[in-house]
Design a protein around this motif. Sequence first.
Motif, PDB file in Angstrom:
ATOM      1  N   SER A   1       0.748  -1.259   0.055  1.00 36.20           N
ATOM      2  CA  SER A   1       0.017  -0.048  -0.337  1.00 36.20           C
ATOM      3  C   SER A   1       0.704   1.317  -0.073  1.00 36.20           C
ATOM      4  O   SER A   1       1.587   1.475   1.098  1.00 36.20           O
ATOM      5  N   LEU A   2       0.775   1.838  -1.030  1.00 36.60           N
ATOM      6  CA  LEU A   2       1.421   3.191  -1.308  1.00 36.60           C
ATOM      7  C   LEU A   2       0.413   4.501  -1.092  1.00 36.60           C
ATOM      8  O   LEU A   2       0.560   5.438  -2.114  1.00 36.60           O
ATOM      9  N   LEU A   3      -0.773   4.063  -0.521  1.00 33.21           N
ATOM     10  CA  LEU A   3      -2.059   4.898  -0.682  1.00 33.21           C
ATOM     11  C   LEU A   3      -1.631   6.443  -0.595  1.00 33.21           C
ATOM     12  O   LEU A   3      -2.331   7.265  -0.954  1.00 33.21           O
ATOM     13  N   ALA A   4      -0.776   6.663   0.420  1.00 31.77           N
ATOM     14  CA  ALA A   4      -0.534   8.007   0.669  1.00 31.77           C
ATOM     15  C   ALA A   4       1.289   8.402   0.572  1.00 31.77           C
ATOM     16  O   ALA A   4       1.776   8.120   1.440  1.00 31.77           O
ATOM     17  N   LEU A   5       1.646   8.678  -0.428  1.00 33.50           N
ATOM     18  CA  LEU A   5       3.149   9.019  -0.774  1.00 33.50           C
ATOM     19  C   LEU A   5       3.523  10.213  -0.117  1.00 33.50           C
ATOM     20  O   LEU A   5       3.280  11.508  -0.467  1.00 33.50           O
ATOM     21  N   SER A   6       4.477  10.300   1.072  1.00 35.82           N
ATOM     22  CA  SER A   6       4.967  11.396   1.280  1.00 35.82           C
ATOM     23  C   SER A   6       5.960  11.953   0.426  1.00 35.82           C
ATOM     24  O   SER A   6       6.645  11.579  -0.158  1.00 35.82           O
ATOM     25  N   ILE A   7       5.936  13.622   0.422  1.00 38.02           N
ATOM     26  CA  ILE A   7       7.131  14.355  -0.318  1.00 38.02           C
ATOM     27  C   ILE A   7       7.231  15.291   0.597  1.00 38.02           C
ATOM     28  O   ILE A   7       6.888  15.779   1.518  1.00 38.02           O
ATOM     29  N   MET A   8       8.568  15.604   0.348  1.00 40.56           N
ATOM     30  CA  MET A   8       9.071  16.800   0.876  1.00 40.56           C
ATOM     31  C   MET A   8       9.057  17.953   0.255  1.00 40.56           C
ATOM     32  O   MET A   8       8.796  18.096  -1.023  1.00 40.56           O
ATOM     33  N   MET A   9       8.577  19.056   1.180  1.00 41.84           N
ATOM     34  CA  MET A   9       8.168  20.247   0.496  1.00 41.84           C
ATOM     35  C   MET A   9       9.779  21.198   0.428  1.00 41.84           C
ATOM     36  O   MET A   9      10.623  21.032   1.162  1.00 41.84           O
ATOM     37  N   SER A  10       9.682  22.064  -0.507  1.00 44.90           N
ATOM     38  CA  SER A  10      11.088  22.920  -0.710  1.00 44.90           C
ATOM     39  C   SER A  10      10.600  24.456  -0.890  1.00 44.90           C
ATOM     40  O   SER A  10       9.661  25.017  -1.129  1.00 44.90           O
ATOM     41  N   SER A  11      11.792  25.045  -0.330  1.00 46.75           N
ATOM     42  CA  SER A  11      11.812  26.894  -0.589  1.00 46.75           C
ATOM     43  C   SER A  11      11.632  27.307  -1.784  1.00 46.75           C
ATOM     44  O   SER A  11      12.433  26.926  -2.856  1.00 46.75           O
ATOM     45  N   ALA A  12      10.870  28.010  -2.235  1.00 46.58           N
ATOM     46  CA  ALA A  12      10.999  28.921  -3.385  1.00 46.58           C
ATOM     47  C   ALA A  12      11.926  29.886  -3.317  1.00 46.58           C
ATOM     48  O   ALA A  12      12.933  30.159  -4.187  1.00 46.58           O
ATOM     49  N   PHE A  13      12.000  30.722  -2.126  1.00 49.26           N
ATOM     50  CA  PHE A  13      12.878  31.695  -1.862  1.00 49.26           C
ATOM     51  C   PHE A  13      12.752  32.023  -0.438  1.00 49.26           C
ATOM     52  O   PHE A  13      11.684  31.437   0.434  1.00 49.26           O
ATOM     53  N   ALA A  14      13.584  32.683   0.291  1.00 50.62           N
ATOM     54  CA  ALA A  14      13.733  32.920   1.482  1.00 50.62           C
ATOM     55  C   ALA A  14      12.327  33.361   2.172  1.00 50.62           C
ATOM     56  O   ALA A  14      11.887  34.507   1.591  1.00 50.62           O
ATOM     57  N   GLY A  15      12.028  32.766   3.143  1.00 51.88           N
ATOM     58  CA  GLY A  15      10.618  33.098   3.846  1.00 51.88           C
ATOM     59  C   GLY A  15       9.288  32.865   3.284  1.00 51.88           C
ATOM     60  O   GLY A  15       8.331  33.007   3.940  1.00 51.88           O
ATOM     61  N   VAL A  16       9.455  32.416   2.126  1.00 48.60           N
ATOM     62  CA  VAL A  16       8.096  32.056   1.525  1.00 48.60           C
ATOM     63  C   VAL A  16       8.346  30.556   0.821  1.00 48.60           C
ATOM     64  O   VAL A  16       9.408  30.290   0.401  1.00 48.60           O
ATOM     65  N   LYS A  17       7.158  29.622   1.253  1.00 46.60           N
ATOM     66  CA  LYS A  17       7.171  28.326   0.941  1.00 46.60           C
ATOM     67  C   LYS A  17       6.501  27.981  -0.456  1.00 46.60           C
ATOM     68  O   LYS A  17       5.460  28.182  -0.637  1.00 46.60           O
ATOM     69  N   LYS A  18       7.220  27.267  -1.268  1.00 45.36           N
ATOM     70  CA  LYS A  18       6.692  26.794  -2.443  1.00 45.36           C
ATOM     71  C   LYS A  18       6.023  25.308  -2.262  1.00 45.36           C
ATOM     72  O   LYS A  18       6.736  24.375  -1.662  1.00 45.36           O
ATOM     73  N   VAL A  19       4.744  25.299  -2.291  1.00 46.82           N
ATOM     74  CA  VAL A  19       4.037  24.116  -1.996  1.00 46.82           C
ATOM     75  C   VAL A  19       3.847  23.324  -3.134  1.00 46.82           C
ATOM     76  O   VAL A  19       3.051  23.710  -3.923  1.00 46.82           O
ATOM     77  N   GLU A  20       4.585  21.982  -3.505  1.00 46.79           N
ATOM     78  CA  GLU A  20       4.509  21.171  -4.270  1.00 46.79           C
ATOM     79  C   GLU A  20       2.902  20.262  -4.321  1.00 46.79           C
ATOM     80  O   GLU A  20       2.998  19.458  -3.180  1.00 46.79           O
ATOM     81  N   PRO A  21       2.236  20.161  -5.294  1.00 43.74           N
ATOM     82  CA  PRO A  21       1.244  19.045  -5.231  1.00 43.74           C
ATOM     83  C   PRO A  21       1.460  17.743  -4.762  1.00 43.74           C
ATOM     84  O   PRO A  21       2.752  17.275  -5.167  1.00 43.74           O
TER      85      PRO A  21
END
Length: 222
Positions: free
Chosen positions: A6-26
């Motif tokens: 079961s890989l029903l919910a695959l975890s992913i790491m979120m990464s920064s777009a630039f300092a202080g703001v988070k780019k949220v990847e789907p």
Amino acid sequence: MFKLYSLLALSIMMSSAFAGVKKVEPITSYGGFTYFGSYEPEKPKSPLDIPKNIRSQLIQHLVKRLGSEFYSSLTFNGGQIVNIGELYEMEPNVKNHEWEVHSFDLHFELSKPEIGIQSYIAQIQLRQDGSIINEINLPDFSKNPEKLKIYSLSDAYNKSQESGFDTEHVNVTLAYDTKTDNLVWKFEQRTYDDGLTMVYKNIEISAHSGEIIKEYQSHGIR
């Protein structure tokens, strides 16, 4: 011998777009498949590979549960078709297994990247006559149409940050809670690791209301 991968919910790491703001990847998730030893199930490539009577019965059920509009937004994504007779001939011990063997394990993809869901695989398992063994892992929208509104990953991410989660070291998954019939955003952050044992803090956020459902600790061993 028989394992459910079961890989029903695959975890992913979120990464920064630039300092202080988070780019949220789907997020992306994958469905689970059952391993049957030497027996290899058929892998349907389209709904037309499903027997017509089963296909009609399934569509009727899904439209009733999910609503015609939401059902139409899903894309067929394969699965397994099991010939029980052939399975028993090749793997007779499966008859004594504790779980009921499905004849159909069918997968459907939900994709809404604009709210943070690149791909979420929902699946339903059926008997040979089309009756349900395991319901599709999506809410019963017909009974609770308010759940059709899905709280975005970006908003859920901000909510977790408000609760003290480190935005640079968090894993997020989308899961279905059978007890509450809800989709849930789950955030996990490792807070301790001595090389042998690990401690995580977790928060679960309703993917319908944005409400924090619970916060708790979990542990792991390498």
